[in-house]
Design an enzyme around this catalytic site. Structure first.
Site, PDB file in Angstrom:
ATOM      1  N   HIS A 169       1.540   4.467  -3.121  1.00 53.53           N
ATOM      2  CA  HIS A 169       1.941   6.190  -2.746  1.00 53.53           C
ATOM      3  C   HIS A 169       2.874   6.331  -4.053  1.00 53.53           C
ATOM      4  O   HIS A 169       3.505   7.522  -4.620  1.00 53.53           O
ATOM      5  CB  HIS A 169       1.975   6.743  -1.715  1.00 53.53           C
ATOM      6  CG  HIS A 169       0.383   6.652  -0.479  1.00 53.53           C
ATOM      7  ND1 HIS A 169      -0.527   6.880  -1.269  1.00 53.53           N
ATOM      8  CD2 HIS A 169       0.729   5.830   0.526  1.00 53.53           C
ATOM      9  CE1 HIS A 169      -1.048   6.595  -0.425  1.00 53.53           C
ATOM     10  NE2 HIS A 169      -1.124   5.803   0.394  1.00 53.53           N
TER      11      HIS A 169
ATOM     12  N   HIS B 221       0.988  -1.312   0.047  1.00 52.32           N
ATOM     13  CA  HIS B 221       0.168  -0.035  -0.066  1.00 52.32           C
ATOM     14  C   HIS B 221       0.999   1.766  -0.024  1.00 52.32           C
ATOM     15  O   HIS B 221       0.335   2.563  -0.812  1.00 52.32           O
ATOM     16  CB  HIS B 221      -0.851   0.448   1.378  1.00 52.32           C
ATOM     17  CG  HIS B 221      -1.893   1.267   1.421  1.00 52.32           C
ATOM     18  ND1 HIS B 221      -2.821   1.835   1.436  1.00 52.32           N
ATOM     19  CD2 HIS B 221      -1.304   2.108   2.360  1.00 52.32           C
ATOM     20  CE1 HIS B 221      -2.888   2.769   1.293  1.00 52.32           C
ATOM     21  NE2 HIS B 221      -2.438   3.081   2.553  1.00 52.32           N
ATOM     22  N   GLU B 222       1.876   1.008   0.822  1.00 49.17           N
ATOM     23  CA  GLU B 222       2.430   2.406   0.964  1.00 49.17           C
ATOM     24  C   GLU B 222       3.482   2.550  -0.553  1.00 49.17           C
ATOM     25  O   GLU B 222       3.782   3.670  -0.621  1.00 49.17           O
ATOM     26  CB  GLU B 222       4.147   2.688   2.264  1.00 49.17           C
ATOM     27  CG  GLU B 222       3.281   2.312   3.541  1.00 49.17           C
ATOM     28  CD  GLU B 222       1.718   3.766   3.612  1.00 49.17           C
ATOM     29  OE1 GLU B 222       2.593   4.807   3.585  1.00 49.17           O
ATOM     30  OE2 GLU B 222       1.219   3.268   4.047  1.00 49.17           O
TER      31      GLU B 222
ATOM     32  N   GLU C 174      -5.940   7.019  -0.594  1.00 50.71           N
ATOM     33  CA  GLU C 174      -5.546   6.012   0.010  1.00 50.71           C
ATOM     34  C   GLU C 174      -6.117   4.694  -0.460  1.00 50.71           C
ATOM     35  O   GLU C 174      -5.848   3.478  -0.780  1.00 50.71           O
ATOM     36  CB  GLU C 174      -5.904   6.495   1.485  1.00 50.71           C
ATOM     37  CG  GLU C 174      -5.535   7.243   2.164  1.00 50.71           C
ATOM     38  CD  GLU C 174      -3.842   6.908   2.467  1.00 50.71           C
ATOM     39  OE1 GLU C 174      -3.670   6.167   2.338  1.00 50.71           O
ATOM     40  OE2 GLU C 174      -2.893   7.899   2.715  1.00 50.71           O
TER      41      GLU C 174
END
Length: 420
Positions: free
Chosen positions: A281, A277-278, A355
């Protein structure tokens, strides 16, 4: 065109540019087929977990809201009356460069006043976190964190306002334009320097020892097309039992950071899902887009400030002669607080969409919706996140989708049989 009108026109143009970037750059739809799984308000958590999260929220939300409103009220009292101006003027300062000392010491004095007023509510919040097992800090460390965070915020604010007042004294007609450009530059520089200079003020970091997890996380970053320099472990357990991981830095300073609490309590596949997930970004340049938005918003806000501070009536009420007067500091701090509060719902709306896109990226990268769902439930259970908070609260303060929404997203992704 008068200087004040030029400031207003510039603010409108800059904030319109901000709106365009938001409209074009925000991922409003992250799945080709957004339909699918119905949202379960419990997110699959046990009844005990939901009850505990709701009880924690019921205990902490009123204090958080009261602290916000009390801080704003004190800022209004100091900024919209002559009380703040008198405080700044009464501070003992050297004879040379008196205005500069008034700005610097005034910001620190006002920051201390604001912090002391809300300190009982902050202490109550810490008591609640201790009661529910979220905080592991002793009161000495808590007080140290309060002092350090207040000092850092005050120092950065003082230097910024010192520059603003200096520009107003040097270029009374176009100070707002120069300050707006300076605000944009500070946002960009701060975005690059913050991970390197500020993160070590609160945590210690060590390289993750050689292990299959470390190798897997480095390989995941390579597969993502965004290689990292290191995988670090943060000593977050000194302060909290919460779970988290993130990617920070750019280029040669980019690294994956994992809380030590995560290593202790989550299996490797769930840790990989968090990191994926990070990495999402990073892959979509969310930090750079956020920096652009911050630069446009900051510049537009300063230009708008130039228009507002052109009001003689408002300046008289605040007890200041103009933006070149150090006594304007309390008024500027109040206006910044109001602007920040007004911008918060917009920032959070964009953040929730970004997100969500990172969640889809994590699912695409790992191809493991079961691990993603288990990870979301683990985070919600450990962090005492309300899986389905009140809509108004979530709209105002929710920077991430709810746990219920994220679990439903993963189920929709799985039903769509997307390939990693």
């Amino acid at each position: 065109m008068t200087g004040r009108r030029a400031a207003l026109v510039s603010a409108v143009v800059l904030l319109a540019g901000f709106a365009v970037v938001v409209a074009v750059g925000t991922p409003w739809q992250v799945l080709p087929d957004p339909g699918g799984a119905a949202v379960d308000p419990t997110a699959g958590l046990t009844a005990r977990q939901v009850d505990r999260a709701e009880a924690f929220a019921a205990a902490i939300r009123p204090a958080s809201l009261a602290s916000l409103l009390l801080g704003l009220a004190v800022s209004a009292l100091l900024g919209l009356t002559r009380l703040g101006a008198r405080l700044v003027q009464a501070l003992p300062t050297p004879g040379t460069g008196r205005w500069a000392w008034q700005v610097l010491l005034g910001v620190f004095a006002l920051a201390v006043v604001g912090r002391l007023v809300t300190l009982p509510l902050s202490a109550y919040g810490e008591v609640v976190r201790h009661r529910y097992g979220l905080s592991t800090r002793g009161w000495g460390l808590w007080l140290r964190d309060v002092v350090v965070s207040t000092a850092i915020d005050a120092a950065l604010t003082a230097l910024t306002l010192l520059l603003l007042v200096w520009l107003a004294r040097r270029a009374s007609r176009v100070w707002w334009a120069l300050a707006a450009a300076g605000a944009a530059v500070l946002v960009v520089v701060g975005s690059f320097l913050w991970p390197v200079l500020m993160e070590p003020a609160f945590n210690r970091f060590e390289s993750m020892p050689a292990s299959s997890l470390r190798s897997d996380l480095l390989a995941l970053a390579e597969e993502n097309g965004t290689p990292v320099q290191d995988v670090l472990v943060s000593d977050a357990s000194r302060r909290t039992t919460a779970l988290n991981a993130y990617v920070s830095g750019f280029g040669s300073t980019r690294r994956i950071v994992v809380y030590d609490t995560v290593l202790e309590r989550l299996p490797d596949d769930q840790i990989a899902s968090i990191v994926a997930h990070e990495l999402g970004h990073v892959a979509t340049d969310d930090v750079l887009t956020g920096t652009l938005l911050g630069a446009l918003g900051g510049a537009g806000g300063v230009a708008l400030l130039g228009w507002v501070l052109g009001s003689p009536r408002l300046l008289r009420r605040a007890g200041a002669d103009g933006p070149a007067d150090a006594r304007v500091v309390p008024l500027v701090l109040f206006l910044v607080a109001v602007g920040t509060l007004v911008a918060t719902p917009v920032q959070n709306l964009v953040s929730r969409q970004v997100e969500t896109r990172a969640d889809v990226h994590a699912l695409d990268l790992t191809g493991d919706p079961d691990a993603f769902i288990a990870m979301q439930r683990s985070l919600a259970g450990s962090n005492l996140s309300d899986p389905d908070p009140p809509a108004a609260w979530h709209w105002l303060f929710g920077s991430h989708p709810t746990t219920a929404e994220r679990v439903a997203l993963a189920q929709s992704w799985s039903r769509g049989e997307r390939q990693p």
